[in-house]
Design a protein around this motif. Structure first.
Motif, short mmCIF file in Angstrom:
data_model
loop_
_atom_site.label_atom_id
_atom_site.label_comp_id
_atom_site.label_asym_id
_atom_site.label_seq_id
_atom_site.Cartn_x
_atom_site.Cartn_y
_atom_site.Cartn_z
N ASP A 99 0.83 -1.19 0.00
CA ASP A 99 0.00 0.00 0.00
C ASP A 99 0.87 1.25 0.00
OD1 ASP A 99 -2.32 -1.56 0.11
OD2 ASP A 99 -2.17 -1.74 2.28
N VAL A 100 1.86 1.29 -0.89
CA VAL A 100 2.79 2.41 -0.91
C VAL A 100 2.07 3.73 -1.16
CG1 VAL A 100 3.32 2.06 -3.35
CG2 VAL A 100 4.96 3.25 -1.89
N PHE A 101 0.93 3.69 -1.87
CA PHE A 101 0.18 4.91 -2.16
C PHE A 101 -1.00 5.12 -1.21
CE2 PHE A 101 1.76 3.14 -6.24
CZ PHE A 101 2.69 4.12 -6.55
N ALA A 102 -1.14 4.26 -0.22
CA ALA A 102 -2.34 4.25 0.61
C ALA A 102 -2.61 5.57 1.30
CB ALA A 102 -2.26 3.12 1.63
N ASP A 103 -1.59 6.26 1.74
CA ASP A 103 -1.77 7.50 2.51
C ASP A 103 -1.65 8.74 1.64
OD1 ASP A 103 -2.09 6.03 4.85
OD2 ASP A 103 0.07 5.96 5.21
N THR A 104 -1.82 8.58 0.33
CA THR A 104 -1.71 9.71 -0.58
C THR A 104 -3.02 9.87 -1.36
OG1 THR A 104 -0.96 8.52 -2.55
CG2 THR A 104 0.70 9.05 -0.88
N PRO A 105 -3.26 11.03 -1.96
CA PRO A 105 -4.44 11.20 -2.80
C PRO A 105 -4.46 10.28 -4.02
CG PRO A 105 -3.57 13.34 -2.15
CD PRO A 105 -2.55 12.31 -1.73
N ALA A 106 -3.31 9.66 -4.34
CA ALA A 106 -3.24 8.78 -5.51
C ALA A 106 -3.65 7.35 -5.20
CB ALA A 106 -1.81 8.79 -6.08
N ALA A 107 -4.13 7.08 -3.99
CA ALA A 107 -4.42 5.70 -3.58
C ALA A 107 -5.36 4.99 -4.53
CB ALA A 107 -4.99 5.71 -2.16
N ASN A 108 -6.36 5.68 -5.06
CA ASN A 108 -7.36 5.04 -5.92
C ASN A 108 -7.23 5.45 -7.38
OD1 ASN A 108 -8.68 3.69 -3.72
ND2 ASN A 108 -9.62 5.64 -3.16
N TRP A 109 -6.10 6.01 -7.74
CA TRP A 109 -5.90 6.37 -9.14
C TRP A 109 -5.61 5.13 -9.98
CZ3 TRP A 109 -2.20 11.23 -9.36
CH2 TRP A 109 -2.82 12.32 -8.71
N PRO A 110 -5.81 5.24 -11.30
CA PRO A 110 -5.45 4.11 -12.17
C PRO A 110 -3.95 3.83 -12.11
CG PRO A 110 -6.86 5.69 -13.33
CD PRO A 110 -6.46 6.34 -12.04
N ALA A 111 -3.60 2.57 -12.31
CA ALA A 111 -2.20 2.16 -12.27
C ALA A 111 -1.62 2.13 -13.68
CB ALA A 111 -2.07 0.78 -11.63
N GLY A 112 -0.46 2.75 -13.83
CA GLY A 112 0.27 2.68 -15.09
C GLY A 112 -0.50 3.21 -16.28
N ALA A 113 -0.43 2.46 -17.37
CA ALA A 113 -1.02 2.91 -18.64
C ALA A 113 -2.53 3.05 -18.58
CB ALA A 113 -0.63 1.93 -19.75
N ALA A 114 -3.17 2.42 -17.59
CA ALA A 114 -4.63 2.51 -17.49
C ALA A 114 -5.09 3.94 -17.26
CB ALA A 114 -5.12 1.62 -16.35
N GLY A 115 -4.21 4.79 -16.74
CA GLY A 115 -4.58 6.18 -16.49
C GLY A 115 -4.33 7.10 -17.67
N ILE A 116 -3.76 6.57 -18.75
CA ILE A 116 -3.42 7.41 -19.91
C ILE A 116 -4.45 7.14 -21.00
CG2 ILE A 116 -1.56 8.16 -21.43
CD1 ILE A 116 -0.97 8.26 -18.41
N VAL A 117 -5.55 7.87 -20.95
CA VAL A 117 -6.69 7.64 -21.84
C VAL A 117 -6.79 8.77 -22.85
CG1 VAL A 117 -9.18 7.29 -21.94
CG2 VAL A 117 -7.88 6.44 -19.97
N LEU A 118 -6.97 8.40 -24.10
CA LEU A 118 -7.08 9.39 -25.17
C LEU A 118 -8.51 9.88 -25.33
CD1 LEU A 118 -4.82 7.76 -27.92
CD2 LEU A 118 -4.25 9.69 -26.42
N PRO A 119 -8.67 11.14 -25.71
CA PRO A 119 -10.02 11.64 -26.01
C PRO A 119 -10.48 11.13 -27.37
CG PRO A 119 -8.41 13.33 -26.46
CD PRO A 119 -7.64 12.17 -25.87
N PRO A 120 -11.76 11.23 -27.66
CA PRO A 120 -12.24 10.84 -29.00
C PRO A 120 -11.56 11.69 -30.07
CG PRO A 120 -14.07 11.16 -27.47
CD PRO A 120 -12.85 11.67 -26.78
N ALA A 121 -11.22 11.06 -31.18
CA ALA A 121 -10.54 11.75 -32.29
C ALA A 121 -11.58 12.23 -33.29
CB ALA A 121 -9.54 10.82 -32.95
N ARG A 122 -11.58 13.53 -33.55
CA ARG A 122 -12.53 14.12 -34.51
C ARG A 122 -11.77 14.96 -35.53
NH1 ARG A 122 -15.09 14.74 -29.41
NH2 ARG A 122 -17.03 13.53 -29.25
#
Length: 313
Positions: A91-114
């Motif tokens: 739980d290295v991130f447990a005491d930080t605001p990042a505790a429930n953030w996506p891990a790794g590449a899962a947090g790098i999401v692209l917007p729809p391309a138009r």
């Protein structure tokens, strides 16, 4: 009814009785006679004793096996390299605001391309994908972050843009858009936590070249093994805002096609500022000569926090 003393009993002559009184058997003989007369009861008692002993032995064996199973490492851990010092917490991130953030590449999401500004939807999608790939290498690829070569990152850029990245490699500037770990820095097995977004627009240079401009704004939180910490680990935060540009393929020469860095800025928290001067990241204390931070450090985890931070390295 008592039989006369000199008469026969149960078919035995009375002289045999006299013979028994006259002959005094030894202790061993008397013991055998005693055992023979009580053989059934002795066998029954012995059976009970053996049954109890077997039950006690089985219970003891079961207890030893249970202790052995609890103490033995699981198959997934067997053969893992030993590490000195405290074991990093899961739980290295447990005491930080990042505790429930996506891990790794899962947090790098692209917007729809138009389609936008002369770029088709497919061209916008390809440009966004190229920027995302560069970001994943720069901030999350452990082989790149611990390696000594910029080549994995360079291949994402236009051929004529690569020389400037090479010049940044050992300078403070590289930390603005890429993570290079100091040789003595060790990440925990946890994937870094990420939060942020991409935006894009079409712009046109003064010479008429159409550009797809993509802005990445992300907060990166890394877990480090830290022998100087009571818990054995610590976190380092990086917040960057980078403007990437991709010229329209029909407007430039082949060597200019691809990714370019247009503008970048960042701040960090929890890192060694002396290492950053060489473009390297390791956990460390604040720069005591810098202006003290007057706000809650948890606010630094917000991707909307202004990039200008006086206490940053």
């Amino acid at each position: 009814m008592l039989s006369p003393r000199g008469s026969e009993r149960d078919g035995y002559p009375d002289w045999l009785d006299r013979l028994e009184r006259e002959i005094r058997p030894s202790l061993a003989v008397r013991l055998r006679i005693w055992c023979r007369r009580r053989a059934r009861r002795l066998m029954a008692a012995l059976g009970v004793v053996l049954l109890l002993a077997a039950a006690a032995g089985a219970a003891g064996y079961g207890y030893r096996q249970l202790r052995h199973s609890a103490a033995a490492p699981s198959p997934a851990v067997t053969g893992a390299p030993a590490t000195a010092g405290p074991t990093a917490s899961l739980d290295v991130f447990a005491d930080t605001p990042a505790a429930n953030w996506p891990a790794g590449a899962a947090g790098i999401v692209l917007p729809p391309a138009r389609p936008t500004g002369g770029f088709t939807g497919a061209e916008v999608s390809a440009g966004l994908t190229r920027v995302r790939a560069a970001v994943l290498t720069a901030r999350l690829d452990r082989a790149f972050m611990t390696g000594g070569s910029p080549t994995p990152l360079l291949r994402h850029f236009a051929p004529d843009a690569r020389e400037s990245v090479r010049k940044d490699w050992s300078a403070e500037t590289i930390a603005t858009y890429a993570t290079r770990l100091a040789p003595d820095a060790r990440l925990t097995p946890d994937q870094p936590r990420t939060k942020g977004r991409f935006t894009y627009r079409a712009v046109r240079r003064a010479d008429g070249v159409r550009m797809l401009e993509v802005t990445s704004n992300f907060v990166w939180v890394y877990g480090f093994r830290d022998l100087g910490s009571r818990s054995g680990h610590s976190v380092v935060l990086l917040h960057d805002e980078i403007v990437w540009r991709l010229p329209h393929a029909g407007d430039v020469a082949r060597a200019d096609r691809g990714l370019w860095l247009h503008r970048m800025s960042s701040y960090g928290w929890g890192m060694d500022c002396d290492a950053v001067k060489h473009g390297l990241i390791r956990p460390g204390g604040l720069d005591l000569t810098a202006t003290p931070l007057t706000e809650d450090p948890d606010a630094l985890y917000d991707p909307d926090h202004p990039i200008e931070l006086p206490v940053s390295c």
